[in-house]
Motif scaffolding. Structure first.
Motif, PDB file in Angstrom:
ATOM      1  N   LYS A  15       0.841  -1.211   0.000  1.00 50.91           N
ATOM      2  CA  LYS A  15       0.000   0.000   0.000  1.00 50.91           C
ATOM      3  C   LYS A  15       0.875   1.259   0.000  1.00 50.91           C
ATOM      4  CE  LYS A  15      -4.045  -2.172   0.860  1.00 50.91           C
ATOM      5  NZ  LYS A  15      -3.536  -3.476   0.487  1.00 50.91           N
ATOM      6  N   ARG A  16       1.993   1.168   0.724  1.00 49.22           N
ATOM      7  CA  ARG A  16       2.848   2.362   0.835  1.00 49.22           C
ATOM      8  C   ARG A  16       4.299   1.937   0.692  1.00 49.22           C
ATOM      9  NH1 ARG A  16       4.589   4.860   6.133  1.00 49.22           N
ATOM     10  NH2 ARG A  16       5.596   6.817   5.539  1.00 49.22           N
ATOM     11  N   VAL A  17       4.993   2.549  -0.254  1.00 49.55           N
ATOM     12  CA  VAL A  17       6.396   2.198  -0.484  1.00 49.55           C
ATOM     13  C   VAL A  17       7.233   3.473  -0.382  1.00 49.55           C
ATOM     14  CG1 VAL A  17       8.048   1.204  -2.121  1.00 49.55           C
ATOM     15  CG2 VAL A  17       5.729   0.274  -1.988  1.00 49.55           C
ATOM     16  N   LEU A  18       8.257   3.429   0.451  1.00 51.93           N
ATOM     17  CA  LEU A  18       9.131   4.594   0.622  1.00 51.93           C
ATOM     18  C   LEU A  18      10.259   4.570  -0.417  1.00 51.93           C
ATOM     19  CD1 LEU A  18       9.460   4.535   4.526  1.00 51.93           C
ATOM     20  CD2 LEU A  18       7.888   5.910   3.139  1.00 51.93           C
ATOM     21  N   GLY A  19      10.962   5.701  -0.513  1.00 53.99           N
ATOM     22  CA  GLY A  19      12.125   5.769  -1.409  1.00 53.99           C
ATOM     23  C   GLY A  19      11.767   6.215  -2.808  1.00 53.99           C
ATOM     24  N   VAL A  20      10.489   6.538  -3.044  1.00 54.49           N
ATOM     25  CA  VAL A  20      10.081   6.910  -4.404  1.00 54.49           C
ATOM     26  C   VAL A  20       9.358   8.265  -4.445  1.00 54.49           C
ATOM     27  CG1 VAL A  20       9.950   4.613  -5.450  1.00 54.49           C
ATOM     28  CG2 VAL A  20       8.037   5.424  -4.086  1.00 54.49           C
ATOM     29  N   SER A  21       9.286   8.929  -3.288  1.00 53.67           N
ATOM     30  CA  SER A  21       8.493  10.158  -3.229  1.00 53.67           C
ATOM     31  C   SER A  21       9.278  11.374  -3.703  1.00 53.67           C
ATOM     32  CB  SER A  21       8.055  10.400  -1.787  1.00 53.67           C
ATOM     33  OG  SER A  21       9.202  10.715  -1.020  1.00 53.67           O
TER      34      SER A  21
END
Ligand code: PTJ
Length: 256
Positions: free
Chosen positions: A127-133
Motif C-alpha cells: 500500500k505504501r512504499v518509501l524511497g520513491v516520493s
C-alpha cells in the motif's frame, strides 16, 4: 528478449531453473539489474554448498532477526531489484506482520528501475512504499547511490533489514547506530560479517520463516525478546555455517 524456453517439470533442477527464468524476466523488465543475475548465480552456488535447506545456524539467526524487528521502534525493509523479483509477496507479508515499511533502495540507479520495482510491489499488495516520493536524505558515510535514502525510512530507522546486499552500506548503517539484519547465502561476503544478524539461507526460504517467527514472538514480553536477542552471536553463526559447508563437502567427497 530471452527466447521462450520450455523447462520440463521432471527436470531435476526444475525449481531452480524456474527461479532463474523469473530473474531473467525481471532483468528484461528493468526490475533486476544485469549485475543482479550474477548475484543470483553466486547465491545458487552457495545454496548448493549448504544443500538448499534451512540449517539450524540460519534458524538461530531468523529467531534473532524476529526479535530485532519486534524490538525496533522504526524498523525498515530495504528492497533492491533481486529481492523484489524473487519474493514480492513475502516482502509485503513481512511488512504487514512487522509494521516495517518497504523502502526501495538501489545500487544501480538506472532510469525506470524504481518505477518498475514499485509496480511489482504494488501488484503484490504493497500500500505504501518509501524511497520513491522524491524526498531524500543522504548517508554521508557512503559514496554509492545507496546513500540516497528516504527521510521517513532508512534515514530515521533504528533497525534496517538489508537482504542480498553489496559492499559497505552495512558498516555505515551500523556506525550510525542502526541495527542491521541481512540475508545472504555467502558467509564470506562483507555484509554478513558487518551485520548484527546474518541469515545464511536462501531468501525464498528465509522470508516465510521470518514472518512466521515475528507472528509467534509478538506475544512475548520485551525482556524475553531482549534476552533472546542478546544470546545470539553472529560470529558464531558465520563460523557454524562455514564449518557446516566444509564438513558437508568432505562428506560428499567420500560418496564420489
Ligand atoms: O537492485 P540493485 O541495483 O540494488 O542491486 C542488487 C544487487 C544484488 C545486484 C547488488 O546488491 C549486488 O551487486 O549485490 P552482490 O554484491 O552481488 O551481493 C549479493 C549477495 O546476495 C551475494 O553475496 C549473493 O551470494 C547473495 N545472494 C544472491 N541470491 C541470493 C543471495 N542470498 C540469499 N538468497 C538468494 N536468493
Amino acid at each position: 528478449m530471452s527466447a521462450k524456453i520450455n523447462i520440463p517439470k521432471d527436470h531435476p533442477r526444475y525449481r531452480a531453473m524456474m527461479i532463474r527464468e523469473n530473474m531473467i524476466k525481471g532483468c528484461e523488465n528493468k526490475v533486476v539489474a544485469p549485475a543482479g543475475l550474477i548475484a543470483q548465480g553466486r547465491g545458487e552456488a552457495f545454496d548448493y554448498l549448504i544443500g538448499e535447506k534451512t540449517e539450524p545456524f540460519a534458524l538461530d539467526a531468523i529467531k534473532a532477526a524476529a526479535c530485532a524487528f519486534i524490538l525496533a521502534e522504526h524498523p525498515v525493509i530495504s528492497v533492491n531489484g533481486n529481492v523484489a523479483q524473487l519474493v514480492p509477496d513475502w516482502l509485503v507479508k513481512l511488512s504487514e506482520v512487522s509494521g516495517a515499511p518497504l523502502e526501495i533502495n538501489l545500487f544501480y540507479r538506472e532510469p525506470g528501475r524504481e518505477e518498475a520495482i514499485l509496480k511489482v510491489l504494488e501488484k503484490a499488495g504493497a500500500k505504501r512504499v518509501l524511497g520513491v516520493s522524491g524526498r531524500r536524505e543522504t548517508i554521508k558515510e557512503l559514496s554509492s547511490d545507496r546513500r540516497i535514502v528516504d527521510p521517513e525510512g532508512i534515514y530515521k530507522a533504528d533497525m534496517v533489514f538489508v537482504p542480498l546486499e553489496d559492499g559497505d552500506r552495512t558498516e555505515a548503517l551500523a556506525a550510525m547506530g542502526k541495527r542491521v539484519v541481512t540475508v545472504d547465502l555467502n558467509p564470506l561476503s562483507r555484509t554478513p560479517n558487518k551485520a548484527h544478524v546474518a541469515i545464511i539461507d536462501n531468501i525464498t526460504r528465509a522470508l516465510p520463516l521470518l514472518a512466521e517467527y515475528i507472528i509467534s514472538y509478538k506475544n512475548k514480553k520485551r525482556e524475553e525478546l531482549e534476552a533472546l536477542y542478546s544470546s545470539y552471536s553472529n560470529r558464531e553463526t558465520l563460523r557454524k555455517s562455514l564449518v557446516f559447508m566444509a564438513e558437508r563437502l568432505i562428506s560428499l567427497s567420500r560418496e564420489i
